[in-house]
Design an enzyme around this catalytic site. Structure first.
Site, PDB file in Angstrom:
ATOM      1  CB  SER A  14      -0.875  -0.035   1.265  1.00  0.00           C
ATOM      2  OG  SER A  14      -1.672   1.116   1.334  1.00  0.00           O
ATOM      3  CB  ALA A  16       4.308   0.480  -3.427  1.00  0.00           C
ATOM      4  CE  LYS A  18      -0.944  -1.871  -4.924  1.00  0.00           C
ATOM      5  NZ  LYS A  18      -0.371  -1.222  -3.705  1.00  0.00           N
ATOM      6  CB  SER A  86      -1.993  -9.385  -5.274  1.00  0.00           C
ATOM      7  OG  SER A  86      -1.252  -8.483  -6.049  1.00  0.00           O
TER       8      SER A  86
END
Ligand SMILES: [Zn+2]
Lengths: 201, 439
Positions: A14, A16, A18, A86
């Site tokens: 979280s 990072a 994405k 994930s």
């Protein structure tokens, strides 16, 4: 038009980066007239998988439902940008298996860096014990060993990471290179005329 | 052969000569009447010579794309010399960059085979290979014609000509015929230059010029006499002679493959299917003088691209789409019924042999991009995509057209158990012969 469908699976902690990368990639693809769809952990959990929590079992269910949707889109020649923490290798490889046309992008930033960024104040809460099962704090994150691409968001700029993804899609023939007009206007006219003379148009 | 040659196992090599559009039935006649004594000698001295099928639609760009990928058009994504992007709606000329499957030379390159490829259709812009690739006639600038790029300098030094100028045929058939001979001889000369110079495991040179000759002179050929008939025949004498010279350069154990991608027959009439669609109210234009399908009105239900590719103007797929998905199947059935019954107004003859739904003949990954219906006329009727014609059928300037069933394949070896039905099988045949069929 994408040449063929593909799911680009962004995995990482979280905060990072994405979603940030996925949003920017989406914008570029849209500008090129390519069919693209984003599936994002935060939004999916408000709709498709609203009923699920963060236990290992629920995480698995979350990913398997998302994979199912990604598979349908991919099959219809859409580029799917899926951003999900994930954390488990197994769930990622299951997603890959389900979807088929799939690449894994590891969006990498250290827990320390993510804790510093903490845009939603989640790390703070997790460290204080207010959020159970928080990846990187109270739950593990299994790093991908064979990611197709790694975006190091601590050392790279957002633009660099985004460019990496686009480059990968171009190099592997998933999308056409931008501005790669083969013919000049004059050449196009010439070819068109030649084909007309041959009765091919 | 020296001592070393006999000790080391020879690497398998294969050379391919493509003779675009040369019919199997035509070669049988030329071997019989003495025009092609060398080919006759090749065929008589063993090896394999057969008729084979082409592809649907029967167009060189589609056929050679199938040859080089082992897939039909729904698997490689090249559907003709012109294609449409559905939304935003745009016509474009498909090029090598639009090829969506791996080519034979890319595959062989990956297997560490060195390749030399020259003048094959749909190879422009040239892609990287392990070896050399010289693009075919969709290239207009010789400077950009080759990989590696520096090969272009050599081509210029050799005065290479990429393609004959088809416009010349309308200005002066004499001049065009002269040019065809010149281009052909240059082609063999440049091919031989590279043959001697390059290291290769796979060598392919494409002769486009036979297709050009046949398009513009088939009628004269069929007339059986006259200046152009004699020149037509002489063209194949030259080819036979060049094949003989070429085969003398080859090593004894090299495989030689010669093939065409389709046959030819007399184009009696052109059929303008868009005119029919317009007459029947399926196709509409907003302006009185449309240039092409891009000018189509959103009220249209169907339109066609050459040759006989009929698309439904489907809502949510096409930019100007107006046919509801629920009406799609019904409309396709209706069109099939009606198209099959189209008559030549002058003769009353029904000339459409078949109309296929795409899923009846294709099963590739990109089948969604194929035309919804494929119209197959009888040989002799050439289905065109023009939008500004006043007649349904008319004799055109171009007198030769492609046929599906009359391509040929020659191989200087027995095929064994391997069966070739169509040009699509050549991919597997070649990788088998080169012993790199383990994917
Ligand atoms: Zn051809």
């Amino acid at each position: 038009m994408p040449k063929k469908g593909l799911t680009v699976w962004f995995t990482g902690l979280s905060a990072a980066g994405k979603t940030t990368i996925a949003l920017a990639v989406e914008k570029i693809l849209q500008e090129r007239g390519i069919k693209v769809e984003r599936l994002d952990g935060d939004t999916v959990r408000q709709s498709l998988t609203k009923d699920l929590g963060f236990s290992k079992e629920d995480r698995d269910k979350n990913i398997s439902r998302v994979s199912f949707v990604a598979k349908l889109l991919t099959r219809n020649n859409v580029i799917v940008l899926a951003s999900f923490i994930s954390p488990y290798k197994e769930e990622r490889s299951k997603a890959k298996e389900t979807i088929g046309s799939f690449i894994e992008v590891y969006v990498h930033a250290t827990v320390e860096e993510c804790t510093k960024r903490d845009p939603k104040g989640l790390y703070k809460k997790a460290i204080a014990g207010e959020i159970p099962h928080f990846t990187g704090v109270s739950d593990p994150y299994e790093e991908p060993e064979h990611a197709d691409l790694v975006c190091h968001t601590v050392t790279e700029s957002e633009e660099e990471s985004v460019q990496k993804v686009i480059q990968f899609l171009e190099d592997n023939n998933y999308i056409e290179k931008a501005g790669e007009e083969v013919y000049s206007d004059e050449e196009r006219e010439k070819v068109q005329k030649r084909l007309e003379d041959l009765g091919y148009l | 052969m020296g001592l070393f040659g006999s000790i080391f196992k020879k690497k398998k090599r294969i050379a391919v000569i493509g003779l675009d559009g040369v019919p199997h039935s035509f070669l049988l006649k030329r071997m019989k009447d003495g025009t092609m004594p060398f080919l006759k000698k090749l065929v008589d001295s063993g090896g394999h010579f057969q008729r084979m099928n082409s592809v649907i639609p029967t167009i060189s760009s589609v056929a050679w794309s199938t040859f080089m990928t082992g897939k039909d058009c729904s698997g490689h994504g090249i559907f003709g010399f012109i294609d449409r992007h559905e939304d935003p709606f745009k016509m474009y000329i498909p090029l090598a960059k639009n090829m969506r499957a791996e080519t034979l030379w890319e595959y062989l390159s990956k297997k560490d085979k060195r390749v030399f490829v020259m003048n094959v259709p749909v190879t422009y812009p040239p892609k990287k290979v392990n070896g050399t690739l010289i693009a075919g006639f969709l290239c207009t600038d010789i400077n950009k014609s080759a990989y590696p790029a520096k090969v272009a300098e050599e081509l210029k030094d050799l005065d290479y000509i990429i393609d004959a100028d088809a416009w010349l045929a309308r200005e002066s058939k004499d001049k065009f015929m002269d040019q065809l001979f010149k281009v052909l001889e240059k082609r063999f000369e440049v091919m031989t230059h590279f043959y001697k110079k390059e290291k290769w495991d796979f060598f392919q040179c494409h002769i486009m010029d036979t297709d050009r000759l046949s398009h513009f002179f088939w009628k004269e050929y069929e007339s059986g006499s006259g200046k152009f008939h004699d020149e037509f025949i002489r063209f194949f004498k030259v080819i036979d002679n060049e094949l003989e010279k070429f085969s003398k350069l080859m090593r004894k154990d090299d495989t030689l493959m010669i093939l065409s991608d389709h046959g030819f027959c007399l184009a009696e009439k052109e059929f303008y299917i868009n005119k029919w669609l317009q007459d029947e109210g399926y196709l509409k234009f907003d302006n009185a003088d449309p240039k092409n399908i891009e000018d189509m009105s959103p009220d249209s239900k169907a339109y066609s691209l050459i040759p006989g590719r009929v698309f439904i103007n489907l809502k949510d797929r096409e930019e100007k789409g107006s046919v509801a998905p629920s009406d799609y199947e019904g409309l396709r059935d209706e069109l099939i019924q009606k198209i099959k019954k189209i008559k030549d107004p002058e003769t009353g003859e029904e000339f459409i042999k078949n109309v296929f739904k795409r899923e009846e003949i294709y099963d590739g990954e990109f089948i969604d991009d194929v035309a919804d219906l494929i119209v197959i006329p009888r040989d002799g009727i050439d289905v065109k995509g023009n939008v500004n014609k006043s007649k349904l059928l008319e004799e055109g300037f171009i007198s030769g057209m492609h046929t599906y069933h009359d391509a040929f394949l020659y191989l200087n070896k027995e095929l064994g158990d391997f069966k070739v039905d169509s040009i699509r099988d050549c991919f597997d045949l070649i990788i088998n012969l080169l012993e790199v069929n383990e994917k």
